[in-house]
Design a protein around this motif. Structure first.
Motif, PDB file in Angstrom:
ATOM      1  N   ALA A  21     -19.560  25.055  75.593  1.00  0.00           N
ATOM      2  CA  ALA A  21     -18.417  24.683  75.778  1.00  0.00           C
ATOM      3  C   ALA A  21     -18.361  23.220  76.013  1.00  0.00           C
ATOM      4  N   ALA A  22     -19.759  22.674  77.415  1.00  0.00           N
ATOM      5  CA  ALA A  22     -20.087  21.686  77.147  1.00  0.00           C
ATOM      6  C   ALA A  22     -20.382  20.884  76.786  1.00  0.00           C
ATOM      7  N   VAL A  23     -21.353  21.560  75.654  1.00  0.00           N
ATOM      8  CA  VAL A  23     -22.170  20.392  74.456  1.00  0.00           C
ATOM      9  C   VAL A  23     -20.608  20.316  73.058  1.00  0.00           C
ATOM     10  N   ALA A  24     -20.239  20.854  73.268  1.00  0.00           N
ATOM     11  CA  ALA A  24     -18.499  20.592  72.278  1.00  0.00           C
ATOM     12  C   ALA A  24     -17.880  19.460  72.484  1.00  0.00           C
ATOM     13  N   ALA A  25     -18.153  19.106  73.910  1.00  0.00           N
ATOM     14  CA  ALA A  25     -17.118  18.295  74.443  1.00  0.00           C
ATOM     15  C   ALA A  25     -17.532  17.046  74.084  1.00  0.00           C
ATOM     16  N   LEU A  26     -18.842  17.228  74.275  1.00  0.00           N
ATOM     17  CA  LEU A  26     -19.896  15.379  74.651  1.00  0.00           C
ATOM     18  C   LEU A  26     -20.502  15.406  72.840  1.00  0.00           C
ATOM     19  N   SER A  27     -20.045  16.668  71.652  1.00  0.00           N
ATOM     20  CA  SER A  27     -19.947  15.901  70.879  1.00  0.00           C
ATOM     21  C   SER A  27     -19.282  15.195  70.047  1.00  0.00           C
ATOM     22  N   ALA A  28     -18.199  15.236  70.225  1.00  0.00           N
ATOM     23  CA  ALA A  28     -17.309  14.148  70.076  1.00  0.00           C
ATOM     24  C   ALA A  28     -17.382  12.731  70.551  1.00  0.00           C
ATOM     25  N   SER A  29     -18.623  12.580  71.187  1.00  0.00           N
ATOM     26  CA  SER A  29     -19.030  11.269  71.766  1.00  0.00           C
ATOM     27  C   SER A  29     -20.149  11.443  70.756  1.00  0.00           C
ATOM     28  N   GLN A  30     -20.403  11.658  70.023  1.00  0.00           N
ATOM     29  CA  GLN A  30     -22.049  11.517  69.263  1.00  0.00           C
ATOM     30  C   GLN A  30     -22.030  10.151  68.211  1.00  0.00           C
ATOM     31  N   LYS A 118     -27.602 -16.477  66.253  1.00  0.00           N
ATOM     32  CA  LYS A 118     -26.338 -16.308  64.693  1.00  0.00           C
ATOM     33  C   LYS A 118     -25.186 -14.999  66.215  1.00  0.00           C
ATOM     34  N   PRO A 119     -24.524 -16.048  66.253  1.00  0.00           N
ATOM     35  CA  PRO A 119     -23.312 -15.690  67.404  1.00  0.00           C
ATOM     36  C   PRO A 119     -22.528 -14.419  66.314  1.00  0.00           C
ATOM     37  N   GLY A 120     -22.147 -15.224  65.194  1.00  0.00           N
ATOM     38  CA  GLY A 120     -21.445 -14.030  64.061  1.00  0.00           C
ATOM     39  C   GLY A 120     -22.108 -12.492  63.701  1.00  0.00           C
ATOM     40  N   CYS A 121     -23.346 -12.227  64.326  1.00  0.00           N
ATOM     41  CA  CYS A 121     -24.472 -10.904  64.089  1.00  0.00           C
ATOM     42  C   CYS A 121     -23.627  -9.915  65.233  1.00  0.00           C
ATOM     43  N   ASN A 122     -24.006 -10.220  66.457  1.00  0.00           N
ATOM     44  CA  ASN A 122     -23.478  -9.963  67.757  1.00  0.00           C
ATOM     45  C   ASN A 122     -23.686  -8.354  68.014  1.00  0.00           C
ATOM     46  N   LEU A 123     -25.630  -8.478  68.012  1.00  0.00           N
ATOM     47  CA  LEU A 123     -26.720  -7.856  68.157  1.00  0.00           C
ATOM     48  C   LEU A 123     -26.598  -7.035  69.513  1.00  0.00           C
ATOM     49  N   PRO A 124     -26.016  -5.929  69.474  1.00  0.00           N
ATOM     50  CA  PRO A 124     -26.338  -5.333  70.836  1.00  0.00           C
ATOM     51  C   PRO A 124     -27.827  -4.830  71.056  1.00  0.00           C
ATOM     52  N   TRP A 125     -28.315  -5.306  72.876  1.00  0.00           N
ATOM     53  CA  TRP A 125     -30.037  -4.922  72.627  1.00  0.00           C
ATOM     54  C   TRP A 125     -29.846  -3.381  72.508  1.00  0.00           C
ATOM     55  N   GLN A 126     -28.879  -2.495  72.709  1.00  0.00           N
ATOM     56  CA  GLN A 126     -29.218  -1.208  72.187  1.00  0.00           C
ATOM     57  C   GLN A 126     -29.173  -0.941  71.133  1.00  0.00           C
ATOM     58  N   LEU A 127     -29.442  -1.608  70.209  1.00  0.00           N
ATOM     59  CA  LEU A 127     -29.550  -1.303  69.079  1.00  0.00           C
ATOM     60  C   LEU A 127     -31.113  -1.051  68.699  1.00  0.00           C
ATOM     61  N   LEU A 128     -31.572  -2.154  69.808  1.00  0.00           N
ATOM     62  CA  LEU A 128     -32.619  -2.690  69.894  1.00  0.00           C
ATOM     63  C   LEU A 128     -33.395  -1.735  70.260  1.00  0.00           C
ATOM     64  N   ALA A 129     -32.775  -1.088  70.811  1.00  0.00           N
ATOM     65  CA  ALA A 129     -33.883  -0.256  72.254  1.00  0.00           C
ATOM     66  C   ALA A 129     -33.455   1.089  71.391  1.00  0.00           C
ATOM     67  N   SER A 256     -27.248   7.976  67.049  1.00  0.00           N
ATOM     68  CA  SER A 256     -27.971   8.423  68.233  1.00  0.00           C
ATOM     69  C   SER A 256     -27.699   8.004  70.104  1.00  0.00           C
ATOM     70  N   TRP A 257     -29.287   7.409  69.440  1.00  0.00           N
ATOM     71  CA  TRP A 257     -29.683   6.807  70.917  1.00  0.00           C
ATOM     72  C   TRP A 257     -28.910   5.815  71.378  1.00  0.00           C
ATOM     73  N   LEU A 258     -28.314   5.172  69.863  1.00  0.00           N
ATOM     74  CA  LEU A 258     -27.998   3.498  69.903  1.00  0.00           C
ATOM     75  C   LEU A 258     -26.659   4.095  70.835  1.00  0.00           C
ATOM     76  N   GLU A 259     -25.903   5.112  70.723  1.00  0.00           N
ATOM     77  CA  GLU A 259     -24.341   5.700  71.341  1.00  0.00           C
ATOM     78  C   GLU A 259     -25.174   5.956  73.034  1.00  0.00           C
ATOM     79  N   PHE A 260     -26.132   6.731  73.150  1.00  0.00           N
ATOM     80  CA  PHE A 260     -26.663   7.339  74.216  1.00  0.00           C
ATOM     81  C   PHE A 260     -26.310   6.225  74.682  1.00  0.00           C
ATOM     82  N   TYR A 261     -27.187   5.565  74.567  1.00  0.00           N
ATOM     83  CA  TYR A 261     -27.677   4.024  75.496  1.00  0.00           C
ATOM     84  C   TYR A 261     -26.560   2.560  76.028  1.00  0.00           C
TER      85      TYR A 261
END
Length: 589
Positions: A21-30, A118-129, A256-261
């Motif tokens: 049940a807990a994992v099902a709730a979390l999966s919505a944000s994956q 390149k401001p129009g790229c909107n690169l988040p550091w979390q993607l690099l991570a 998955s890791w991007l969303e997590f970070y």
């Protein structure tokens, strides 16, 4: 175990039902394509995303090398647990979820640099991570020196076509130490041919080192932003990730890791991070253990580990009590690839190229790959490289572009964007992975020009002798009806309409020392083609004078300046000096 990110139940769940049940709730944000089964396991097997187009190995940053497939912990890292915490994911989870300090700093510095460049790229550091996690486990858990260089080189397996992409050596072993096949290098796993043009100096030491996390993170950021993608848009984000490694499973793992970070992470000491071990190449080569980043890649048949290619094989005895080695089966003959059949590279009708600074070249460069018999060769990678002292780039801001030939054997380079440096340069085309003579294209950038110049106001420009003009001279330059920005303008007080020599009297400008000058150079229009000249002054000479403005490209404008004494007003009558009024006539009695 650290590697079991994707196969671990949440701690603290009393029963399977509660955990599910807990994992099902979390999966919505994956991330899209990541699912969680009723036992709490994450997987990407049901992913429906597919790459937009087939990407050859050498056209991706990593050459489609193997990567870590472990997925994030099920507990969010926000709030950040301490390494010694017994709650949440615990000490092991803290190291899995955390990012080593120097590595995290490199990601954030790369994000800041791209925000400026390149401001129009909107690169988040979390993607690099996320990419760094999947490619190298955050530089092997942050095992880096103070300047960000990995303690030992990180190398992927050799890309010899045996279970991986086939990419023959492109750097003579300069980056990967392999002069036969390429290997992905460093914490962001660039193949040498990509690093050659994508490499950046992220820590300011004057070197571009793929094994330095600052250099590699900045290079990865530029690579992901190279096609003017806006990474805040899901479609562009997806394209960028697939261009790094063309695999749907790779895409979903990174997401998955991007969303997590993005939900929050925390800094951990360098060298304390845990290293994942589940890899996409597990079981790819039967009988061969895949090489993890930083270890010696599997030896090619007929070579001994630690020996260079071509060394005479040394027979080895089976381990005591171990099974005898099976007889070696000669490898099957590999059919030639399209690249192997290329005999020459030819121009494909491209003439000499010329463009004005800041403009796009109207014609695009194209090259044709042919066999020795003149037959077109499709599906061959052609690398176009801008050479010379120029700031001209391809669309996306890079100086190198790799394009695959079409059915007619032709590869068309991206559009060239002229920089501000004028003069000639060259674009060189070469076949990737094949030693055939390349072709070169001449290109020239001319200075910005205008073909029309007009005043923006109509008010007459006047001044009294020895005074200053109240109205400034304002003009606007255009080229083919469009605003001509950054165009050079010269202004001269000329002798007459027929004599362009500098006048020695009349209106003048002032230099920095306050001295009179009658010619100004180095003026430039703004982005809208507008220019306001410095204040004009007048000497004691009266009359009509001419100011002539000329631009690069031949536009000319002559402006009249009038210097005249102020009008003398008629004096008002003084009432005290008025004559006596005429005497009134006395009426006749």
């Amino acid at each position: 175990m650290a590697a079991q990110f994707g196969r671990r139940l949440r701690k603290g769940a009393a029963t399977t039902a509660v955990a599910a049940a807990a994992v099902a709730a979390l999966s919505a944000s994956q991330a899209p394509g990541v699912t969680v089964d009723d036992q709490g396991r994450q997987n990407t097997g049901d992913a429906t995303s597919v790459p937009d187009a087939t990407v050859d190995g050498d056209d991706s940053a990593t050459g489609n090398s193997p990567y870590y497939t472990d997925l994030p912990p099920l507990s969010s890292p926000n709030p950040s647990p301490s390494v010694g915490s017994e709650t949440g994911t615990g000490a092991q989870g803290a190291t899995e979820a955390g990012i080593p300090a120097t590595v995290l700093d490199a990601y954030k510095k790369a994000e800041a640099a791209l925000r400026e460049k390149k401001p129009g790229c909107n690169l988040p550091w979390q993607l690099l991570a996320a990419i760094g996690k999947v490619e190298s486990g955050q530089a092997r858990g942050g095992r880096v020196t103070a300047d960000g260089t990995t303690v030992s080189p990180i190398l992927g397996p050799q890309l010899d076509g045996n279970g991986f992409a086939l990419i023959k050596d492109t750097d003579n072993g300069a980056y990967d130490g392999n002069a036969t096949y390429d290997q992905a290098v460093g914490p962001m796993q660039f193949i040498p041919s990509t690093w050659e043009w994508a490499g950046r100096d992220g820590n300011g030491d004057g070197r571009k080192d793929p094994n330095n996390v600052y250099d590699a993170a900045l290079a990865a950021g530029h690579y992901l932003c190279r096609f003017d993608w806006d990474l805040s848009e899901p479609k562009d984000l997806r394209k960028a990730i697939l261009s790094y490694n063309n695999s749907t499973d790779y895409l979903n793992t990174v997401l998955s890791w991007l969303e997590f970070y993005r939900k929050g992470t925390h800094e951990i000491p360098d060298g304390s991070g845990s290293l994942p071990v589940d890899r996409s190449d597990d079981g790819v080569r039967p009988g061969i253990t895949p090489s993890a980043p930083g270890t010696t890649p599997p030896a090619r048949p007929g070579t001994r580990p630690g020996k260079p290619s071509g060394s005479r094989p040394t027979p080895t005895s089976p381990a005591p009590g171990g099974p005898s080695a099976p007889p070696t089966t000669p490898p099957a003959t590999t059919p030639p690839t399209p690249t192997d059949t290329v005999g020459r590279l030819e121009h494909a009708g491209t003439a000499s190229l010329t463009a004005m600074a800041g403009h796009t070249f109207a014609e695009r460069i194209s090259a044709r790959a042919e066999t020795d018999a003149g037959k077109a060769v499709a599906k061959v990678r052609i690398r176009f490289t801008i050479a010379g002292d120029t700031d001209t780039t391809f669309a996306g801001g890079e100086s190198v572009a790799t394009v695959v030939t079409d059915a007619s054997g032709v590869a068309v380079a991206p559009a060239l964007l002229a920089g501000e440096k004028t003069g000639a340069f060259a674009v060189q085309a070469a076949v990737v992975g094949r030693s055939v003579k390349g072709v070169a294209y001449k290109a020239t950038v001319t200075e910005r020009a205008a073909d029309a110049l007009v005043r923006t106001g109509e008010k007459a420009l006047t001044c009294v002798p020895g005074g200053e003009f109240a109205e400034p001279v304002e003009v606007r330059a255009t080229y083919r009806g469009e605003a001509a920005g950054k165009v050079a303008v010269a202004a001269t007080l000329v002798t007459s309409a027929d004599d362009p020599t500098e006048n020695d009297k009349g209106p003048f400008f002032k230099d920095a020392d306050g001295k009179a000058v009658r010619t100004l150079t180095g003026l430039r229009t703004d982005a809208d083609g507008r220019l306001t000249l410095p204040k004009l002054y007048a000497d004691d000479a009266a009359g009509t004078f001419l100011l002539r403005l000329t631009t690069a490209g031949g536009a000319t404008l002559t402006v009249e300046l009038t210097v005249a004494p102020a009008d003398t007003p008629s004096p008002e009558p003084d009432p005290s000096s008025d004559p006596d009024p005429s005497p009134m006539e006395t009426p006749t009695p």
